[in-house]
Design a protein around this motif. Structure first.
Motif, PDB file in Angstrom:
ATOM      1  N   VAL A  66       0.812  -1.231   0.000  1.00 17.19           N
ATOM      2  CA  VAL A  66       0.000   0.000   0.000  1.00 17.19           C
ATOM      3  C   VAL A  66       0.839   1.271   0.000  1.00 17.19           C
ATOM      4  N   ASP A  67       2.069   1.188   0.529  1.00 16.94           N
ATOM      5  CA  ASP A  67       2.892   2.404   0.581  1.00 16.94           C
ATOM      6  C   ASP A  67       3.428   2.802  -0.790  1.00 16.94           C
ATOM      7  N   ASP A  68       3.250   1.936  -1.768  1.00 14.17           N
ATOM      8  CA  ASP A  68       3.665   2.267  -3.135  1.00 14.17           C
ATOM      9  C   ASP A  68       2.492   2.715  -3.989  1.00 14.17           C
ATOM     10  N   VAL A  69       1.314   2.705  -3.384  1.00 12.11           N
ATOM     11  CA  VAL A  69       0.102   2.876  -4.176  1.00 12.11           C
ATOM     12  C   VAL A  69      -0.623   4.162  -3.783  1.00 12.11           C
ATOM     13  N   CYS A  70      -1.304   4.775  -4.757  1.00 15.07           N
ATOM     14  CA  CYS A  70      -2.177   5.918  -4.494  1.00 15.07           C
ATOM     15  C   CYS A  70      -3.614   5.463  -4.744  1.00 15.07           C
ATOM     16  N   PHE A  71      -4.459   5.517  -3.697  1.00 17.62           N
ATOM     17  CA  PHE A  71      -5.871   5.145  -3.865  1.00 17.62           C
ATOM     18  C   PHE A  71      -6.677   6.396  -4.186  1.00 17.62           C
ATOM     19  N   VAL A  72      -7.429   6.349  -5.255  1.00 15.57           N
ATOM     20  CA  VAL A  72      -8.319   7.477  -5.572  1.00 15.57           C
ATOM     21  C   VAL A  72      -9.729   7.014  -5.238  1.00 15.57           C
ATOM     22  N   LYS A  73     -10.259   7.534  -4.121  1.00 22.89           N
ATOM     23  CA  LYS A  73     -11.545   7.025  -3.628  1.00 22.89           C
ATOM     24  C   LYS A  73     -12.726   7.847  -4.105  1.00 22.89           C
ATOM     25  N   SER A  74     -12.445   8.882  -4.866  1.00 24.37           N
ATOM     26  CA  SER A  74     -13.523   9.797  -5.257  1.00 24.37           C
ATOM     27  C   SER A  74     -13.755   9.801  -6.758  1.00 24.37           C
ATOM     28  N   MET A  75     -13.526   8.645  -7.398  1.00 26.51           N
ATOM     29  CA  MET A  75     -13.803   8.554  -8.830  1.00 26.51           C
ATOM     30  C   MET A  75     -15.312   8.628  -9.057  1.00 26.51           C
ATOM     31  N   HIS A  76     -15.715   9.256 -10.161  1.00 30.68           N
ATOM     32  CA  HIS A  76     -17.117   9.183 -10.557  1.00 30.68           C
ATOM     33  C   HIS A  76     -17.222   9.232 -12.074  1.00 30.68           C
ATOM     34  N   ASP A 103     -25.758  -3.183  -6.893  1.00 27.52           N
ATOM     35  CA  ASP A 103     -26.087  -2.780  -8.266  1.00 27.52           C
ATOM     36  C   ASP A 103     -25.018  -1.799  -8.792  1.00 27.52           C
ATOM     37  N   HIS A 104     -25.140  -1.410 -10.050  1.00 23.37           N
ATOM     38  CA  HIS A 104     -24.217  -0.448 -10.669  1.00 23.37           C
ATOM     39  C   HIS A 104     -24.366   0.922 -10.022  1.00 23.37           C
ATOM     40  N   HIS A 105     -23.262   1.617  -9.856  1.00 27.22           N
ATOM     41  CA  HIS A 105     -23.300   2.903  -9.159  1.00 27.22           C
ATOM     42  C   HIS A 105     -22.285   3.864  -9.773  1.00 27.22           C
ATOM     43  N   PRO A 106     -22.739   4.882 -10.503  1.00 34.91           N
ATOM     44  CA  PRO A 106     -21.785   5.761 -11.182  1.00 34.91           C
ATOM     45  C   PRO A 106     -21.232   6.877 -10.297  1.00 34.91           C
ATOM     46  N   HIS A 107     -21.860   7.127  -9.120  1.00 36.87           N
ATOM     47  CA  HIS A 107     -21.527   8.339  -8.361  1.00 36.87           C
ATOM     48  C   HIS A 107     -20.188   8.278  -7.649  1.00 36.87           C
ATOM     49  N   CYS A 108     -19.725   7.086  -7.286  1.00 35.28           N
ATOM     50  CA  CYS A 108     -18.393   7.013  -6.683  1.00 35.28           C
ATOM     51  C   CYS A 108     -17.818   5.608  -6.796  1.00 35.28           C
ATOM     52  N   PHE A 109     -16.523   5.565  -6.974  1.00 34.84           N
ATOM     53  CA  PHE A 109     -15.801   4.292  -6.932  1.00 34.84           C
ATOM     54  C   PHE A 109     -14.325   4.554  -6.693  1.00 34.84           C
ATOM     55  N   THR A 110     -13.599   3.463  -6.426  1.00 36.40           N
ATOM     56  CA  THR A 110     -12.182   3.596  -6.091  1.00 36.40           C
ATOM     57  C   THR A 110     -11.329   2.928  -7.159  1.00 36.40           C
ATOM     58  N   ILE A 111     -10.243   3.591  -7.507  1.00 40.38           N
ATOM     59  CA  ILE A 111      -9.230   2.934  -8.336  1.00 40.38           C
ATOM     60  C   ILE A 111      -7.892   3.114  -7.625  1.00 40.38           C
ATOM     61  N   TRP A 112      -6.881   2.367  -8.010  1.00 41.33           N
ATOM     62  CA  TRP A 112      -5.548   2.687  -7.505  1.00 41.33           C
ATOM     63  C   TRP A 112      -4.551   2.838  -8.637  1.00 41.33           C
ATOM     64  N   MET A 113      -3.543   3.663  -8.364  1.00 40.75           N
ATOM     65  CA  MET A 113      -2.511   3.927  -9.352  1.00 40.75           C
ATOM     66  C   MET A 113      -1.166   3.800  -8.662  1.00 40.75           C
ATOM     67  N   ALA A 114      -0.138   3.501  -9.422  1.00 38.46           N
ATOM     68  CA  ALA A 114       1.203   3.408  -8.831  1.00 38.46           C
ATOM     69  C   ALA A 114       2.240   3.653  -9.909  1.00 38.46           C
ATOM     70  N   GLY A 115       3.415   4.044  -9.468  1.00 33.89           N
ATOM     71  CA  GLY A 115       4.535   4.179 -10.397  1.00 33.89           C
ATOM     72  C   GLY A 115       4.624   5.533 -11.044  1.00 33.89           C
ATOM     73  N   HIS A 136     -22.270   9.301  -2.419  1.00 37.30           N
ATOM     74  CA  HIS A 136     -21.747  10.335  -3.312  1.00 37.30           C
ATOM     75  C   HIS A 136     -20.301  10.662  -2.933  1.00 37.30           C
ATOM     76  N   VAL A 137     -19.611  11.339  -3.831  1.00 37.81           N
ATOM     77  CA  VAL A 137     -18.285  11.853  -3.502  1.00 37.81           C
ATOM     78  C   VAL A 137     -18.470  12.985  -2.504  1.00 37.81           C
ATOM     79  N   ALA A 138     -17.632  13.001  -1.456  1.00 43.09           N
ATOM     80  CA  ALA A 138     -17.715  14.091  -0.484  1.00 43.09           C
ATOM     81  C   ALA A 138     -16.678  15.160  -0.816  1.00 43.09           C
ATOM     82  N   GLU A 139     -15.472  14.735  -1.119  1.00 46.45           N
ATOM     83  CA  GLU A 139     -14.396  15.706  -1.368  1.00 46.45           C
ATOM     84  C   GLU A 139     -13.553  15.283  -2.561  1.00 46.45           C
TER      85      GLU A 139
END
Lengths: 496, 797
Positions: A152-162, A416-428, A446-449
């Motif tokens: 996890v210390d090598d990864v950036c989690f983006v929790k506010s994708m929409h 069910d499917h939900h377009p308002h928020c999801f998480t992806i991760w990126m690294a490198g 919903h996304v808060a921030e």
């Protein structure tokens, strides 16, 4: 080689080889340069219609080119989890959902909402899985991802994708092409159009699929849209020829192929001498490139020769179709300079209609298929010093509802499917490691921030590669098109 | 008075005398127009109107932009213009690219609005509009230019081309060889190379009109329709599946056959247009007229669970508008879906008025959830040739059984006949499953059409009536009231001789097929951003000729291929290539790679494998396993039996999510939307395909068998025979020499490797006759494979 010793014939061939160079006009020679001044000049002409005006110059079109500005990443591995993994059961822990578990979702949240399957007023659903904190960054992730939790210390989690779309095919197309409709170039096509590719013995944009079926969006997901077809993603298949028709037909040995290509080249040169069409010279070169691919592609696919510890690390089994094998292939492609590697793993559509797609059986199965290998890929890239300039992205096309779907009264847990928020991760390459960006509200609805729209993600990915998403354009039917349409902002906060 | 006020304003700066100002009405010309000019007009004018807003004339300014009315006279607070100038709300403060307005300026604009926003007529000077773009002016037949070298001129086309070449100090190239000519014109008119008999007949024919006779034969060939349907089906986005995730199979082939037959029957382009746009609305519309309307039912359908059917219906309607504009008007109208066109004279209103014509058909976009996938509403039933054949067979069997029974045989002896009938009935049912075609059907009461703000399907703006773009010729005065106008009125307008675009755009596409590039290179865009015509007068001459000849397509094809311009040799000196690399001036014949379908057709034709069966449901030639693989679909690619796999490419099954790989490798699209112009690329994947794909290996092996059976006795004779079949000319001695060396070398190899020789001799065709030697067949297959991969073979030269 009796024929070659006949002087009259030899002379003809030699003269013709000389002629072939003369046949290239200055303009074409300039365009055909693959290094040095030619390449730089070509890069500066990128937005011009030069590429479109000379559609046959495949080699030039794929020559490595300068980015708009120095990018931290040189190449990308994008792992698309088709079907949309549940952020609420993997990355985005919501204690409030535990409190509300089984209760009606607040009416104001679902007023005017359209769902793919949910009918009436659904009930909130807490995750059936446990979460814990990991690493120095203290990232909180699900027990379903024991391998990823070590990196996890090598990864950036983006929790506010929409996103704007909540059906698979349109949403997948939206992530990869910037449009929900079919027919636009995909990200890998845009990148190879923008940057070319350093290794011309392999395609610049390679696609690998696993999980039993192709992703919902079909081949349009790696289509070149209106860009020339040299920028199309090439699917490496795990059954049969890895690249269609890369093997000689049964009965044609490599030697026969070489000899027939020699004859073909000689005859083409004879014709070039007569017609002076420089396209003939290009074709001769493309046949030679095809011949080299016949060696480089099978070599690349031979993962059996990797050491035992590598197979243990990834969980690979040579000869099988698996996400693990594809992860290892992705590393081998990266090592060979391939620009964009797209992995698709299908089966994350956890609606809860049965054990195959519910949260307690189906989801853990998908995690088991992918967690070890995707983490191994990160580790392997890191230990080889490749993670610095390779951008790795992991994510689906949308998120999943904080409510239980309970389709037709199903007893299995699902979302069910939900377009308002999801998480992806990126690294490198170019991404700040060990951080979490953005957040969702208490129920994860919903996304808060710090929301990150799909077009923002695309702008950011291009930025990491040294490309300005507003400048990477292609004129088609009277309009300059972009991957990000008329939207997209680079997410500066996640950049290293 | 004016002067006085003006002076006053200068000497007493605004901020210093608020009292006076509050009592003096704002003067638009003096106070407001200068602000608009310095701060707004740059982005909100006749050519560039960001967000659909123009502030260069009263009417447009008051009408507002995409997000609504910007100026509400008497209400500055509610006027969007003020909100944007002040930077209120989420949107950027205006102007974006310039410093914001000063407080005084802002106050002035607010007061002007509060005072009723007076905009004197005298000050309503629009920014002068540029002269009308050439493509929007009706073509008139130009006089033929005089040419110094009269011998260059075979017909009118050549006069224009030669005059231009003479101006540039260039010459027309000599005429191509006869062999070259017949290959070129056969590939162009019917998409197949000439047979050896056709070649020999032409070479022997010494009559002065020998070439014309060939053209007349080709234009009368039923393969003409197959060849020219190919580019049309790209425009029509014809496919055999619905697209998107489910991508279920649809039965649509009757439309494809309608196009082929219409071309073969030389239906005028006017009727060709009317039937496809509005055949269903013709009085006494026939079944064929209705099938033709499938043109606009070729849109994709998203059947994924949870899809909003209205959303995808809207996308289909938008696609019909964009496609109509691209095909007939050569116009990139799609821009105006979200805002007024930036460069061409089309407004958002024009766009949705055009949309209104297409907004009232009954097509439903989805019937998901277990219903019959073929049963998407508004279809028509047509029996395929296959179904008709099976029906005939069935009738015969029943008749036979009847006579058996009358012959008083026992029930037991008639059982096999009964079984057979049951089996044939099953086959008939299966064949009938593919016997429908989607068609356009108008709703009894039209839907209302509205502007869609920024193109969004839910954000409705003002209501509009069906109409054509205001900058193009109007509908005839005799047209019915706006509310009752329908697609038929639009279709008639498209092919009206007043329309400046349709004939030019269509002829330009023909030209593009022959010469590789249109007279207007951007054949999809005749607007101000498209490329100007290389030979504007020639284009106009052709367009007027086309209309004067009542839109006779075959006549125009004949005109082009009869020209000296078309008949030139494509060989060029290095200096000519240097001067005109892309042959824009037409100083040599066309030379470019054949399109995907034609490449395969040609290989099948020269090897004798080609099936010339026409029409009916699409077929499944051989394709590697695993190419068809999509979720939720049990559909399988099962290779067509017998000759089915050797039919022309136009009949190959077109599944949008996994199109036939050889075609897409050679630049065909997956037909999700209109393809106005295929790019022409040259890639290593193409080389791998023509070298190794069974679709090309089988023809090579088949040709090898023909060579051994019919190619003569000596190696040299056999090489000449094979070479001539593929390249439609005799080989040069150096070519024979090189191929002989290859043949001998490979023969030696295969003689030492009987196993490989046997595999090669078979190559998926089945074991060869025992009379033919396997090593020889294998070696000839290698030679044929080389012949089929020569640049000259892959190219129309």
């Amino acid at each position: 080689m009796a024929w070659a010793t006949r002087p009259c014939f030899l002379k003809a061939i030699m003269i013709n080889r000389g002629e072939s160079l003369k046949a290239l006009t200055r303009r074409q020679l300039f365009q055909r340069c693959t290094t040095g001044m030619g390449a730089i000049a070509l890069a500066s002409l990128l937005n011009d219609d030069v590429l479109a005006a000379t559609p046959t110059g495949a080699m030039d079109a794929l020559s490595a080119r300068q980015p708009h500005f120095p990018g931290k990443a040189k190449r990308i591995i994008y792992m698309h989890m088709a079907g949309a993994p549940s952020q609420l059961d993997l990355f985005d822990y919501k204690p409030k959902l535990v409190e509300f578990n089984g209760k009606d979702v607040p009416a104001e949240l679902i007023k005017n909402e359209r769902f793919a399957f949910i009918k009436g007023t659904p009930k909130c659903l807490a995750t059936p899985h446990t979460f814990s904190k990991h690493g120095q960054s203290g990232a909180e992730i699900s027990n379903l991802l024991p391998h990823l939790s070590t990196m996890v210390d090598d990864v950036c989690f983006v929790k506010s994708m929409h996103t704007d779309h909540f059906n698979h095919a349109p949403a997948q197309l939206f992530v990869h092409t910037g449009s929900q409709l079919q027919g636009r170039p995909s990200m890998g096509s845009w990148l190879t159009y923008g940057l070319g590719t350093p290794n011309k013995d392999l395609p610049g944009f390679v696609v690998l699929t696993s999980g039993g079926v192709a992703p919902d969006g079909g081949t349009a997901l790696w289509g070149n849209g209106f860009l020339p077809s040299v920028y199309q993603g090439t699917q490496f298949r795990s059954q049969g020829d890895p690249v269609l028709f890369v093997s000689n037909p049964n009965g044609i040995s490599p030697q026969v192929r070489r000899e027939s290509l020699d004859a073909l080249g000689d005859l083409n040169r004879l014709h070039l001498a007569q017609s002076h069409d420089p396209e003939i010279a290009t074709r001769i070169a493309q046949y030679e490139l095809a011949y080299r691919m016949q060696t480089t592609v099978p070599e690349l696919m031979e993962i059996a020769k990797e050491p035992k510890e590598i197979h243990e690390m990834y969980g690979t089994e040579p000869g099988k179709t698996s996400f693990a094998n594809n992860c290892l292939l992705a590393r081998r492609l990266v090592e060979r300079g391939v620009r964009f590697i797209q992995l698709y793993h299908w089966g994350w559509d956890t609606h809860g209609t049965g054990t195959g797609d519910d949260l307690t059986t189906g989801l853990p199965r998908r995690c088991h298929e992918t967690d070890q290998a995707s983490t191994a890929l990160l580790k392997d890239l890191k230990q080889r010093g490749l993670l610095e300039d390779t951008l790795v992205v992991w994510g689906g096309e949308f998120g999943r509802t904080p409510m239980n779907e309970a389709r037709g009264g199903s007893k299995f847990l699902g979302r069910d499917h939900h377009p308002h928020c999801f998480t992806i991760w990126m690294a490198g390459g170019g991404i700040k490691p060990g951080i979490s960006h953005g957040s969702t509200d208490e129920l994860g609805y919903h996304v808060a921030e710090q929301g990150v729209h799909v077009h923002d993600l695309q702008a950011t990915i291009l930025h990491c590669m040294g490309l300005d998403h507003t400048k990477l354009t292609y004129r088609f039917q009277g309009r300059d098109f972009r991957l990000t349409d008329v939207h997209g902002k680079v997410v500066e906060k996640i950049l290293a | 008075m004016m002067t006085l006020r003006f002076t006053f304003a200068i000497y007493f700066p605004l901020a210093l005398c608020p009292i006076v100002l509050a009592e003096t009405p704002v003067d638009f010309v003096r106070d407001i127009q200068p602000i608009f000019k310095t701060s707004c007009i740059e982005c909100h004018n006749a050519r560039k109107h960001k967000a659909g807003l123009r502030l260069d004339n009263r009417l447009d300014a008051m009408h507002g932009g995409e997000t609504g009315i910007s100026i509400i006279p008497g209400h500055s607070k509610d006027s969007l213009l003020m909100k944007r100038i002040r930077g209120e709300g989420d949107d950027d403060r205006m102007p974006v690219k310039k410093p914001p307005l000063t407080d005084q300026q802002t106050a002035l604009v607010a007061r002007w609005i509060d005072e009723g926003a007076p905009w004197p007529e005298a000050a309503d000077g629009q920014i002068a509009t540029n002269e009308v773009h050439w493509a929007y002016v009706k073509p008139v037949r130009p006089a033929l230019p005089s040419v110094k070298h009269a011998t260059w001129v075979r017909n009118e086309i050549d006069a224009f081309v030669a005059a231009r070449l003479e101006k540039e100090g260039l010459e027309l190239s000599p005429e191509a060889s006869r062999e070259n000519l017949i290959r070129r014109v056969s590939l162009d008119l019917i998409g197949l190379p000439p047979t050896m008999a056709e070649l020999d007949a032409f070479l022997k024919d010494t009559s002065p009109n020998a070439y014309e006779k060939v053209i007349d034969r080709l234009l009368a060939s039923p393969h003409y329709g197959e060849r020219w349907a190919r580019p049309w089906l790209d425009l029509a986005r014809y496919a055999d599946s619905n697209g998107f995730e489910k991508d279920r199979i649809r039965s649509m082939w009757p439309f494809r056959d309608w196009v082929i037959n219409a071309l073969n029957n030389n239906l005028g382009f006017d009727q060709f247009t009317i039937r496809q746009i509005a055949g269903d609305l013709l009085p006494h519309a026939t079944k064929d007229d209705k099938i033709a309307t499938g043109f606009h039912r070729n849109t994709t359908i998203n059947e994924e669970g949870g899809v909003d059917p209205e959303e995808y219906r809207y996308y289909a309607v938008v696609d019909r508008v964009n496609t109509t504009a691209a095909v007939w008007l050569g116009t990139t109208l799609g821009c105006s879906q979200c805002h007024n066109h930036k460069y061409d004279p089309f407004t958002m209103k024009d766009y949705y008025r055009l949309t209104a014509f297409f907004n009232s058909s009954t097509d439903e976009t989805t019937k998901g959830g277990g219903t019959d996938p073929y049963d998407i509403s508004s279809k028509i039933t047509v029996d395929s040739p296959e179904a008709i054949a099976i029906q005939t067979e069935l009738d015969q069997l029943k008749k036979d059984l009847q006579s058996q029974l009358t012959a008083a045989t026992s029930k037991a002896t008639s059982q096999p006949a009964r079984d057979k009938i049951a089996e044939v009935q099953k086959r008939l049912d299966k064949a009938r499953k593919f016997s429908t075609s989607l068609v356009m059907v108008e709703l009894p009461k039209p839907r209302e059409t509205h502007l869609h703000v920024r193109g969004g399907f839910l954000s409705l703006g003002e209501k509009v009536e069906p109409n054509v773009p205001a900058s193009l010729p109007r509908l005839p005065a005799t047209q019915p009231a706006a509310s009752t106008r329908n697609r038929l009125d639009l279709a008639k307008w498209l092919i009206s001789t007043e329309n400046p675009l349709t004939a030019r755009v269509t002829l330009n596409r023909f030209w593009e097929c022959y010469f590789g590039s249109g007279l207007v290179e951007t054949s999809e865009d005749f607007g101000t951003q498209g490329s100007p015509p290389t030979h504007p007068e020639l284009l106009d001459w052709l367009a007027v000729e086309f209309m004067d000849r009542h839109w006779d397509m075959k006549a125009m094809h004949k005109k082009i291929v009869m020209s000296g311009t078309y008949r030139q040799s494509s060989d060029a000196s290095a200096s000519l290539i240097e001067k005109d690399p892309s042959n824009k001036l037409l100083g040599r014949g066309p030379r470019f790679r054949l399109e995907a379908e034609l490449l395969r057709d040609q290989a099948l034709a020269v090897s004798g494998l080609l099936s010339r069966t026409r029409g009916g449901p699409s077929v499944f030639p051989s394709q590697p396993a695993g190419v068809w693989n999509s979720p939720y679909s049990g559909d399988q690619w099962i290779e067509s039996p017998g000759e089915g796999r050797y039919r022309r490419g136009i009949y190959t099954f077109m599944k949008r999510s996994s199109p036939y790989p050889m075609f897409t490798t050679f630049d065909a699209t997956s037909r999700e939307s209109i393809c106005t112009r295929r790019p022409r690329t040259d890639t290593p994947l193409q080389a791998l395909t023509t070298l190794n794909d069974p679709a090309f290996i089988q023809p090579a092996a088949a040709l090898a068998r023909v060579v051994l059976r019919e190619g003569g006795t000596t190696i040299s004779e056999k090489i000449t025979f094979a070479f001539r079949r593929v390249l439609i000319r005799n080989p040069e001695p150096s070519e024979i020499e090189r191929l002989t060396a290859l043949y001998q070398r490979e023969l030696e190899q295969y003689q030492h490797d009987p196993k490989s020789a046997a595999v090669m001799a078979d190559s998926g065709l089945g074991a060869p006759p025992v009379t033919l030697s396997a090593p020889e067949l294998a070696a000839w297959t290698v030679v044929s494979n080389v012949l089929l991969n020569l640049d000259e073979t892959l190219t129309k030269g």
